[in-house]
Design a protein around this motif. Structure first.
Motif, PDB file in Angstrom:
ATOM      1  N   VAL A  78       0.824  -1.219   0.000  1.00 38.35           N
ATOM      2  CA  VAL A  78       0.000   0.000   0.000  1.00 38.35           C
ATOM      3  C   VAL A  78       0.852   1.261   0.000  1.00 38.35           C
ATOM      4  O   VAL A  78       0.468   2.272  -0.598  1.00 38.35           O
ATOM      5  N   LYS A  97      -3.185  -1.677  -4.157  1.00 37.18           N
ATOM      6  CA  LYS A  97      -4.370  -2.053  -3.389  1.00 37.18           C
ATOM      7  C   LYS A  97      -4.435  -3.567  -3.397  1.00 37.18           C
ATOM      8  O   LYS A  97      -4.374  -4.183  -4.464  1.00 37.18           O
ATOM      9  N   ASN A 145      -9.470  -6.292   0.239  1.00 32.74           N
ATOM     10  CA  ASN A 145      -9.735  -4.880  -0.040  1.00 32.74           C
ATOM     11  C   ASN A 145      -8.943  -3.947   0.878  1.00 32.74           C
ATOM     12  O   ASN A 145      -9.504  -3.100   1.563  1.00 32.74           O
ATOM     13  N   HIS A 186      -6.386  -0.956   1.195  1.00 31.00           N
ATOM     14  CA  HIS A 186      -5.955   0.186   0.392  1.00 31.00           C
ATOM     15  C   HIS A 186      -4.993   1.112   1.134  1.00 31.00           C
ATOM     16  O   HIS A 186      -4.425   2.002   0.511  1.00 31.00           O
TER      17      HIS A 186
END
Length: 170
Positions: free
Chosen positions: A86, A91, A110, A112
């Motif tokens: 990240v 991502k 997920n 990020h």
């Protein structure tokens, strides 16, 4: 700077901007003429990258490049691995393992940001959840998204420096 590197910089600049970026600004960033930027935009469009021109500059429409990245490491390296990805602009969409009997097992992540990494690490520790990598001796993969191939290459280079980058068939 090579043409491919310049194209990646243009894509990253457009993806990172929340407003149009002028050809003149892109030319300054890349240290080339505005005419070279016009030609580069045409090349990017030919590669099916959705770039539109406005009176104030160029805009890129939702463009993420995805790559499966394979790694192998201990549980103690999970936080460092995810932060590295990240921090470089990636991502982490998922984690997966290729099990000899069950085939591919995957879970959505997920992730990020560093905040997402911290939440993931804290949640797994709190719930005493074993990572999927327990099934494969630490070998696993992630589907990683970024705004350019250049960023994905940087991520792989950083993971290689950490001695955790692997190949699919290793």
């Amino acid at each position: 700077m090579s043409k491919n590197h310049r194209l990646d910089i243009i894509v990253k600049t457009l993806c990172d901007s929340d407003q149009p970026v002028s050809g003149t600004k892109l030319a300054k960033i890349c240290d080339v003429s505005r005419q070279v930027i016009v030609q580069d935009i045409a090349l990017l469009r030919a590669k099916d990258i959705d770039i539109i021109s406005t009176s104030k500059g160029y805009i890129i429409l939702d463009h993420d490049i995805k790559r499966e990245i394979y790694v192998c490491h201990t549980d103690e390296m999970i936080e460092d691995e995810l932060n590295t990805i990240v921090d470089l602009g990636g991502k982490v969409e998922n984690v997966f393992v290729d099990h000899a009997v069950y085939g591919r097992i995957e879970a959505n992540l997920n992730i990020h940001s560093r905040k997402d990494v911290k939440n993931f690490v804290n949640e797994t520790a709190l719930k005493k959840i074993k990572p999927l990598t327990e099934l494969t001796g630490g070998k696993h993969g992630h589907l990683v998204c970024a705004s350019s191939e250049f960023i994905l290459d940087e991520i792989e280079e950083a993971l290689a420096k950490m001695n955790i980058l692997s190949k699919k068939d290793e």
